[in-house]
Write a protein that holds these residues in place. Structure first.
Motif, short mmCIF file in Angstrom:
data_model
loop_
_atom_site.label_atom_id
_atom_site.label_comp_id
_atom_site.label_asym_id
_atom_site.label_seq_id
_atom_site.Cartn_x
_atom_site.Cartn_y
_atom_site.Cartn_z
N UNK A 48 0.92 -1.12 -0.08
CA UNK A 48 -0.05 0.05 -0.08
C UNK A 48 0.83 1.13 0.09
N UNK A 49 0.76 2.14 -1.01
CA UNK A 49 1.43 3.60 -1.09
C UNK A 49 0.27 4.36 -1.12
N UNK A 50 -0.16 5.05 0.12
CA UNK A 50 -1.17 5.83 0.24
C UNK A 50 -2.71 5.38 -0.35
N UNK A 51 -2.68 4.19 0.19
CA UNK A 51 -4.05 3.31 0.05
C UNK A 51 -4.28 2.57 -1.49
N UNK A 52 -3.07 2.72 -2.02
CA UNK A 52 -3.15 2.19 -3.53
C UNK A 52 -1.75 1.50 -3.91
N UNK A 53 -1.87 1.04 -5.29
CA UNK A 53 -0.64 0.64 -5.61
C UNK A 53 0.31 1.44 -6.00
N UNK A 57 3.87 0.40 -10.25
CA UNK A 57 2.63 -0.48 -10.84
C UNK A 57 1.59 0.24 -11.58
N UNK A 58 1.25 1.35 -11.08
CA UNK A 58 0.29 2.24 -11.87
C UNK A 58 0.83 2.47 -13.23
N UNK A 86 -2.93 -9.93 -4.40
CA UNK A 86 -2.42 -10.05 -2.87
C UNK A 86 -1.91 -8.51 -2.69
N UNK A 87 -2.55 -7.97 -1.45
CA UNK A 87 -2.26 -6.74 -1.06
C UNK A 87 -1.66 -6.80 0.40
N UNK A 88 -0.64 -5.95 0.65
CA UNK A 88 -0.21 -5.78 2.11
C UNK A 88 0.04 -4.32 2.26
N UNK A 89 -0.10 -4.18 3.72
CA UNK A 89 -0.12 -2.77 4.29
C UNK A 89 0.43 -2.81 5.55
N UNK A 90 1.00 -1.64 6.04
CA UNK A 90 1.48 -1.68 7.61
C UNK A 90 0.31 -1.47 8.50
N UNK A 91 -0.72 -0.78 8.19
CA UNK A 91 -1.60 -0.56 9.06
C UNK A 91 -2.72 -1.69 9.40
N UNK A 92 -3.72 -1.61 10.37
CA UNK A 92 -4.45 -2.62 10.62
C UNK A 92 -5.67 -2.57 9.62
N UNK A 93 -5.89 -1.57 8.80
CA UNK A 93 -7.23 -1.18 8.25
C UNK A 93 -7.28 -2.14 6.91
N UNK A 94 -8.34 -3.04 6.75
CA UNK A 94 -8.37 -3.95 5.72
C UNK A 94 -9.16 -3.41 4.30
N UNK A 95 -9.85 -2.04 4.71
CA UNK A 95 -10.35 -1.51 3.36
C UNK A 95 -9.13 -0.94 2.24
N UNK A 100 -6.65 -1.53 -3.07
CA UNK A 100 -5.50 -2.39 -3.88
C UNK A 100 -5.84 -3.49 -4.71
N UNK A 101 -6.70 -4.40 -4.00
CA UNK A 101 -6.98 -5.45 -4.77
C UNK A 101 -8.01 -5.14 -6.13
N UNK A 102 -8.87 -4.18 -5.73
CA UNK A 102 -9.83 -3.67 -6.58
C UNK A 102 -8.96 -2.99 -7.89
N UNK A 103 -7.90 -2.37 -7.65
CA UNK A 103 -7.03 -1.97 -8.57
C UNK A 103 -6.70 -2.83 -9.70
N UNK A 104 -6.06 -3.96 -8.86
CA UNK A 104 -5.39 -4.87 -9.75
C UNK A 104 -6.42 -5.78 -10.41
N UNK A 105 -7.50 -6.17 -9.85
CA UNK A 105 -8.60 -6.76 -10.58
C UNK A 105 -9.46 -6.00 -11.69
N UNK A 106 -9.60 -4.42 -11.51
CA UNK A 106 -9.77 -3.83 -12.59
C UNK A 106 -8.66 -4.03 -14.09
N UNK A 107 -7.55 -4.01 -13.49
CA UNK A 107 -6.35 -4.24 -14.69
C UNK A 107 -6.54 -5.45 -15.26
#
Length: 144
Positions: A48-53, A57-58, A86-95, A100-107
């Motif tokens: 996660x870079x600011x809540x997205x890919x 990657x973009x 697969x998405x990973x982030x340092x914070x506890x927030x799954x949204x 990120x997964x949505x961005x990848x699946x859209x691609x």
């Protein structure tokens, strides 16, 4: 994407008419897309870079516009590909992982890659943080 160096898409939309990128370094993207074409399974992993890919990657996604199924003509990879996200982030927030997964699946959708499964990993800041999630990761990978 760190293994490759390529320029950003210029948004010229020439590829919408030719299914080819006019940029000088398009051979790098074409090389990656040949790898996609040869694969049966595509696994995309993103932090996660600011809540997205991340921007790299973009930039890759943008440069794949010649293969995008929203215009004709378009280049294409062989059909029947399965995609995993697969998405990973340092914070506890799954949204944020879901975004990120949505961005990848859209691609994937624009390349006609079937999204099969996804996994989000939160609270991953250091390698040691993966250890408690090892079984979950192994279970996910065993389905690929």
């Amino acid at each position: 994407m760190d293994d490759y160096s390529f320029d950003f898409c210029r948004g010229c939309r020439s590829c919408h008419n030719t299914a080819k990128c006019v940029m000088d370094d398009s051979s790098v993207i074409e090389k990656i897309m040949r790898e996609y074409d040869e694969a049966d399974i595509i696994v995309s992993v993103s932090p996660s870079y600011w809540a997205d890919v991340p921007g790299q990657f973009k930039a890759f996604i943008d440069r794949c516009t010649p293969w995008c199924n929203t215009h004709e003509p378009h280049a294409a990879i062989k059909p029947g590909k399965k995609g995993y996200s697969i998405a990973l982030r340092t914070g506890p927030n799954m949204p944020e992982c879901e975004r990120i997964i949505s961005t990848i699946e859209h691609f994937y959708g624009h390349l006609d890659i079937e999204s099969v499964a996804q996994m989000g990993l939160t609270s991953i800041e250091y390698k040691e943080d993966v250890e408690p999630r090892k079984k979950e990761i192994i279970d996910f990978c065993s389905r690929i």
